[in-house]
Design a protein around this motif. Structure first.
Motif, PDB file in Angstrom:
ATOM      1  N   TYR A   1       0.883  -1.253  -0.099  1.00 19.32           N
ATOM      2  CA  TYR A   1       0.178  -0.063   0.145  1.00 19.32           C
ATOM      3  C   TYR A   1       0.911   1.222   0.212  1.00 19.32           C
ATOM      4  CZ  TYR A   1      -3.074   3.768   1.958  1.00 19.32           C
ATOM      5  OH  TYR A   1      -3.733   4.984   1.965  1.00 19.32           O
ATOM      6  N   LEU A   2       2.024   1.171   0.587  1.00 19.22           N
ATOM      7  CA  LEU A   2       2.681   2.531   0.763  1.00 19.22           C
ATOM      8  C   LEU A   2       3.515   2.595  -0.433  1.00 19.22           C
ATOM      9  CD1 LEU A   2       4.210   2.005   4.507  1.00 19.22           C
ATOM     10  CD2 LEU A   2       2.631   3.637   3.699  1.00 19.22           C
ATOM     11  N   ALA A   3       3.958   1.737  -1.151  1.00 22.66           N
ATOM     12  CA  ALA A   3       4.596   1.681  -2.446  1.00 22.66           C
ATOM     13  C   ALA A   3       3.643   2.220  -3.402  1.00 22.66           C
ATOM     14  CB  ALA A   3       4.923   0.436  -2.857  1.00 22.66           C
ATOM     15  N   ALA A   4       2.378   2.079  -3.407  1.00 24.01           N
ATOM     16  CA  ALA A   4       1.404   2.436  -4.489  1.00 24.01           C
ATOM     17  C   ALA A   4       1.180   3.798  -4.032  1.00 24.01           C
ATOM     18  CB  ALA A   4      -0.021   1.702  -4.298  1.00 24.01           C
ATOM     19  N   MET A   5       1.037   4.267  -2.790  1.00 24.29           N
ATOM     20  CA  MET A   5       0.954   5.680  -2.361  1.00 24.29           C
ATOM     21  C   MET A   5       2.135   6.454  -2.829  1.00 24.29           C
ATOM     22  SD  MET A   5      -2.291   5.783  -1.119  1.00 24.29           S
ATOM     23  CE  MET A   5      -1.963   7.428  -0.686  1.00 24.29           C
TER      24      MET A   5
ATOM     25  N   GLN B   1      15.425 -16.343   0.767  1.00 28.24           N
ATOM     26  CA  GLN B   1      16.230 -16.979  -0.246  1.00 28.24           C
ATOM     27  C   GLN B   1      16.903 -15.851  -1.275  1.00 28.24           C
ATOM     28  OE1 GLN B   1      13.378 -19.218  -2.492  1.00 28.24           O
ATOM     29  NE2 GLN B   1      12.389 -20.204  -0.662  1.00 28.24           N
ATOM     30  N   LEU B   2      16.801 -14.768  -0.816  1.00 30.58           N
ATOM     31  CA  LEU B   2      17.570 -13.730  -1.467  1.00 30.58           C
ATOM     32  C   LEU B   2      18.811 -13.879  -0.831  1.00 30.58           C
ATOM     33  CD1 LEU B   2      14.899 -10.797  -1.428  1.00 30.58           C
ATOM     34  CD2 LEU B   2      15.462 -12.469  -3.314  1.00 30.58           C
ATOM     35  N   THR B   3      19.788 -13.259  -1.956  1.00 32.01           N
ATOM     36  CA  THR B   3      21.229 -13.024  -1.631  1.00 32.01           C
ATOM     37  C   THR B   3      21.558 -12.056  -1.211  1.00 32.01           C
ATOM     38  OG1 THR B   3      21.684 -12.003  -3.930  1.00 32.01           O
ATOM     39  CG2 THR B   3      22.083 -14.434  -3.797  1.00 32.01           C
ATOM     40  N   ARG B   4      22.804 -11.339  -0.792  1.00 32.67           N
ATOM     41  CA  ARG B   4      22.933 -10.281   0.115  1.00 32.67           C
ATOM     42  C   ARG B   4      22.563  -9.013  -0.545  1.00 32.67           C
ATOM     43  NH1 ARG B   4      29.099  -8.309   1.785  1.00 32.67           N
ATOM     44  NH2 ARG B   4      28.535  -6.390   2.993  1.00 32.67           N
ATOM     45  N   TRP B   5      22.859  -8.706  -1.732  1.00 37.94           N
ATOM     46  CA  TRP B   5      22.657  -7.299  -2.454  1.00 37.94           C
ATOM     47  C   TRP B   5      20.967  -7.249  -2.555  1.00 37.94           C
ATOM     48  CZ3 TRP B   5      25.859  -4.077  -1.366  1.00 37.94           C
ATOM     49  CH2 TRP B   5      27.383  -4.257  -1.359  1.00 37.94           C
ATOM     50  N   PRO B   6      20.240  -8.014  -3.238  1.00 43.97           N
ATOM     51  CA  PRO B   6      18.889  -8.293  -3.252  1.00 43.97           C
ATOM     52  C   PRO B   6      18.051  -7.894  -1.847  1.00 43.97           C
ATOM     53  CG  PRO B   6      19.499  -9.823  -4.807  1.00 43.97           C
ATOM     54  CD  PRO B   6      20.797  -9.442  -3.856  1.00 43.97           C
ATOM     55  N   ARG B   7      18.676  -8.447  -1.059  1.00 43.00           N
ATOM     56  CA  ARG B   7      18.015  -8.544   0.444  1.00 43.00           C
ATOM     57  C   ARG B   7      18.329  -6.965   0.678  1.00 43.00           C
ATOM     58  NH1 ARG B   7      20.673 -11.863   2.827  1.00 43.00           N
ATOM     59  NH2 ARG B   7      19.433 -13.785   2.421  1.00 43.00           N
ATOM     60  N   SER B   8      19.461  -6.470   0.838  1.00 38.46           N
ATOM     61  CA  SER B   8      19.743  -5.081   1.372  1.00 38.46           C
ATOM     62  C   SER B   8      18.996  -4.008   0.332  1.00 38.46           C
ATOM     63  CB  SER B   8      21.249  -4.657   0.841  1.00 38.46           C
ATOM     64  OG  SER B   8      22.243  -5.654   1.690  1.00 38.46           O
ATOM     65  N   ALA B   9      18.676  -4.353  -0.873  1.00 38.89           N
ATOM     66  CA  ALA B   9      17.894  -3.372  -1.616  1.00 38.89           C
ATOM     67  C   ALA B   9      16.438  -3.384  -1.317  1.00 38.89           C
ATOM     68  CB  ALA B   9      17.850  -3.818  -3.160  1.00 38.89           C
ATOM     69  N   VAL B  10      15.964  -4.642  -0.635  1.00 40.33           N
ATOM     70  CA  VAL B  10      14.584  -4.752  -0.110  1.00 40.33           C
ATOM     71  C   VAL B  10      14.818  -4.143   1.219  1.00 40.33           C
ATOM     72  CG1 VAL B  10      12.806  -6.236   0.777  1.00 40.33           C
ATOM     73  CG2 VAL B  10      14.059  -6.889  -1.562  1.00 40.33           C
ATOM     74  N   GLN B  11      15.639  -4.121   1.886  1.00 41.53           N
ATOM     75  CA  GLN B  11      15.492  -3.285   3.270  1.00 41.53           C
ATOM     76  C   GLN B  11      15.519  -1.998   3.253  1.00 41.53           C
ATOM     77  OE1 GLN B  11      18.859  -5.410   5.278  1.00 41.53           O
ATOM     78  NE2 GLN B  11      17.977  -7.070   5.724  1.00 41.53           N
ATOM     79  N   ILE B  12      16.403  -1.389   2.073  1.00 44.83           N
ATOM     80  CA  ILE B  12      16.650  -0.032   1.819  1.00 44.83           C
ATOM     81  C   ILE B  12      15.285   0.379   1.481  1.00 44.83           C
ATOM     82  CG2 ILE B  12      17.666   1.906   0.323  1.00 44.83           C
ATOM     83  CD1 ILE B  12      20.347   0.205   0.648  1.00 44.83           C
ATOM     84  N   GLY B  13      14.608  -0.043   0.496  1.00 47.79           N
ATOM     85  CA  GLY B  13      13.433   0.379   0.029  1.00 47.79           C
ATOM     86  C   GLY B  13      12.261   0.264   1.248  1.00 47.79           C
ATOM     87  N   SER B  14      12.393  -0.743   1.994  1.00 45.33           N
ATOM     88  CA  SER B  14      11.335  -0.810   3.053  1.00 45.33           C
ATOM     89  C   SER B  14      11.683   0.346   4.089  1.00 45.33           C
ATOM     90  CB  SER B  14      11.483  -1.917   4.132  1.00 45.33           C
ATOM     91  OG  SER B  14      11.073  -3.013   3.058  1.00 45.33           O
ATOM     92  N   ALA B  15      12.682   1.068   4.279  1.00 42.53           N
ATOM     93  CA  ALA B  15      13.193   2.111   5.263  1.00 42.53           C
ATOM     94  C   ALA B  15      12.541   3.328   4.352  1.00 42.53           C
ATOM     95  CB  ALA B  15      14.888   2.087   5.434  1.00 42.53           C
TER      96      ALA B  15
ATOM     97  N   LEU C   1       9.933   3.683   2.595  1.00 44.56           N
ATOM     98  CA  LEU C   1       8.617   3.619   2.609  1.00 44.56           C
ATOM     99  C   LEU C   1       8.159   3.983   4.066  1.00 44.56           C
ATOM    100  CD1 LEU C   1       7.711   0.498   0.604  1.00 44.56           C
ATOM    101  CD2 LEU C   1       7.544   2.947  -0.231  1.00 44.56           C
ATOM    102  N   VAL C   2       9.043   3.622   5.032  1.00 47.63           N
ATOM    103  CA  VAL C   2       8.625   3.693   6.470  1.00 47.63           C
ATOM    104  C   VAL C   2       8.632   5.382   6.792  1.00 47.63           C
ATOM    105  CG1 VAL C   2       9.331   3.648   8.814  1.00 47.63           C
ATOM    106  CG2 VAL C   2       9.305   1.494   7.554  1.00 47.63           C
ATOM    107  N   VAL C   3       9.696   6.029   6.180  1.00 44.91           N
ATOM    108  CA  VAL C   3       9.919   7.413   6.155  1.00 44.91           C
ATOM    109  C   VAL C   3       9.017   8.204   5.541  1.00 44.91           C
ATOM    110  CG1 VAL C   3      11.450   9.424   5.505  1.00 44.91           C
ATOM    111  CG2 VAL C   3      12.395   7.160   6.389  1.00 44.91           C
ATOM    112  N   PHE C   4       8.430   7.802   4.358  1.00 43.54           N
ATOM    113  CA  PHE C   4       7.358   8.409   3.683  1.00 43.54           C
ATOM    114  C   PHE C   4       6.133   8.303   4.316  1.00 43.54           C
ATOM    115  CE2 PHE C   4       3.647   7.144   0.668  1.00 43.54           C
ATOM    116  CZ  PHE C   4       3.549   8.358   0.465  1.00 43.54           C
ATOM    117  N   ALA C   5       5.855   7.306   4.980  1.00 45.58           N
ATOM    118  CA  ALA C   5       4.722   6.907   5.718  1.00 45.58           C
ATOM    119  C   ALA C   5       4.616   7.884   6.988  1.00 45.58           C
ATOM    120  CB  ALA C   5       4.643   5.485   6.549  1.00 45.58           C
ATOM    121  N   LEU C   6       5.686   8.043   7.738  1.00 45.15           N
ATOM    122  CA  LEU C   6       5.982   9.051   8.738  1.00 45.15           C
ATOM    123  C   LEU C   6       5.753  10.474   8.357  1.00 45.15           C
ATOM    124  CD1 LEU C   6       8.958   7.688  10.686  1.00 45.15           C
ATOM    125  CD2 LEU C   6       6.511   7.379  11.273  1.00 45.15           C
ATOM    126  N   SER C   7       6.300  11.007   7.199  1.00 46.11           N
ATOM    127  CA  SER C   7       6.151  12.138   6.849  1.00 46.11           C
ATOM    128  C   SER C   7       4.534  12.456   6.136  1.00 46.11           C
ATOM    129  CB  SER C   7       6.940  12.548   5.504  1.00 46.11           C
ATOM    130  OG  SER C   7       6.769  11.544   4.456  1.00 46.11           O
TER     131      SER C   7
END
Length: 328
Positions: free
Chosen positions: A125-129, A173-187, A189-195
């Motif tokens: 939902y946050l990604a869509a917003m 099952q993700l390798t290191r760099w894809p997992r890091s990209a997902v974590q950064i994207g989630s962070a 989205l969290v900042v966007f939700a707070l703003s």
């Protein structure tokens, strides 16, 4: 005192951090069987690993000496970063264990793992917003829109939620760099939700104008629109009000046609909001006359005294009764 598996993991991590200046292959060679060795040591007698083997950094120095690897000329940047990361992780684990019992679980992370499906849905939902904000120039409501279209936004929402669930189920099952990209994207989205929450709170406090309105008393609480007329009784459009300090005064609430943009967002307009609804005009009552000051009788409009003209009274007043005339 029984040594837990987590203590062994932390001890190995600190040893590897102390050896961070070595090449990766050499470091892996020295610590390859360290976890198994520590497990055997823990099973032999009571006591913590630090009590029996010393600090991990001391143990790492012994590994260096046994392998014939000298010190790397002091702690380099890799060692300092690795040691700091290990310490932060250790403190987070301690905090995790401390917050778990109040929630009814051994650790707080065990409780949070139960909420992962809800986070996957919220993340979609946050990604869509966020995409709504990008495609509409910063304007958004509760439901996402794509290019200003609600239907396209709902289709996008369903797709993002399904993709987020699919990604969450396979994140392990993700390798290191894809997992890091997902974590950064989630962070992000969290900042966007707070703003977005902060912006929504400001809207509730100050309305949709984005400025602090001048505080007014109750008599103006029911004002819906403001109409300004000049001295000739003509309606003044595109007027703005300010107080003595230059602060804008915002009254009313636009609720007529033309007060909303194509995306349904309320527009910030000058007064009047609804110029087609004047209280005075051809279709309405006449505007009351404003009181005007008149010049005094002793002064002309230019300020020079003028003589006062008093009509002469008649010399004789007619009477219906006869008058008596004295005779000598």
């Amino acid at each position: 005192m029984t040594v837990t598996e987590q203590e062994i993991t932390d001890y190995v991590a600190r040893v590897r951090a102390a050896l961070a200046d070595l090449p990766p292959d050499r470091r892996t060679e020295l610590t390859e069987d360290l976890a198994d060795h520590l497990t055997e040591v823990a099973a032999e007698a009571e006591g913590t690993l630090v009590e029996r083997l010393g600090e991990p950094e001391t143990y790492a120095a012994e590994l260096r000496a046994a392998a014939g690897v000298g010190e790397g000329g002091g702690r380099n940047l890799d060692q300092r970063v690795a040691t700091a990361v290990v310490r932060v992780r250790s403190r987070l684990r301690a905090l995790d264990s401390r917050l778990g019992p109040p929630l009814g679980y051994a650790t707080a992370s065990e409780f949070l793992r139960l909420l992962r499906p809800a986070w996957w849905v919220l993340r979609g939902y946050l990604a869509a917003m966020l995409l709504t904000v990008i495609t509409t120039g910063g304007s958004f409501g509760v439901l996402p829109r794509f290019g200003g279209e609600l239907l396209a936004g709902l289709i996008m929402l369903v797709g993002f939620v399904l993709a987020s669930i699919w990604l969450g189920r396979r994140s392990a099952q993700l390798t290191r760099w894809p997992r890091s990209a997902v974590q950064i994207g989630s962070a992000v989205l969290v900042v966007f939700a707070l703003s977005a929450l902060i912006q929504a709170e400001d809207r509730m406090r100050y309305g949709d104008y984005g400025i602090d309105p001048t505080s007014v008393s109750d008599p103006y609480g029911q004002v819906r629109d403001v109409f300004v007329y000049d001295s000739e009784g003509r309606l003044v459009e595109n007027a703005r009000l300010f107080d003595q300090n230059g602060n804008p005064i915002r009254l009313g609430y636009p609720d007529c046609e033309g007060s909303f943009d194509e995306y349904g967002n309320r527009l910030l307009r000058p007064y009047p909001y609804c110029p087609d609804r004047p209280p005075f005009g051809p279709q309405g009552p006449r505007m009351p006359e404003a009181p005007t000051s008149t010049p005094s009788a002793s002064e002309s409009p230019t300020g020079t005294p003028t003589p006062t003209v008093t009509p002469a009274s008649p010399s004789a007043t007619p009477s219906d009764e006869p008058t008596s005339t004295a005779t000598s």
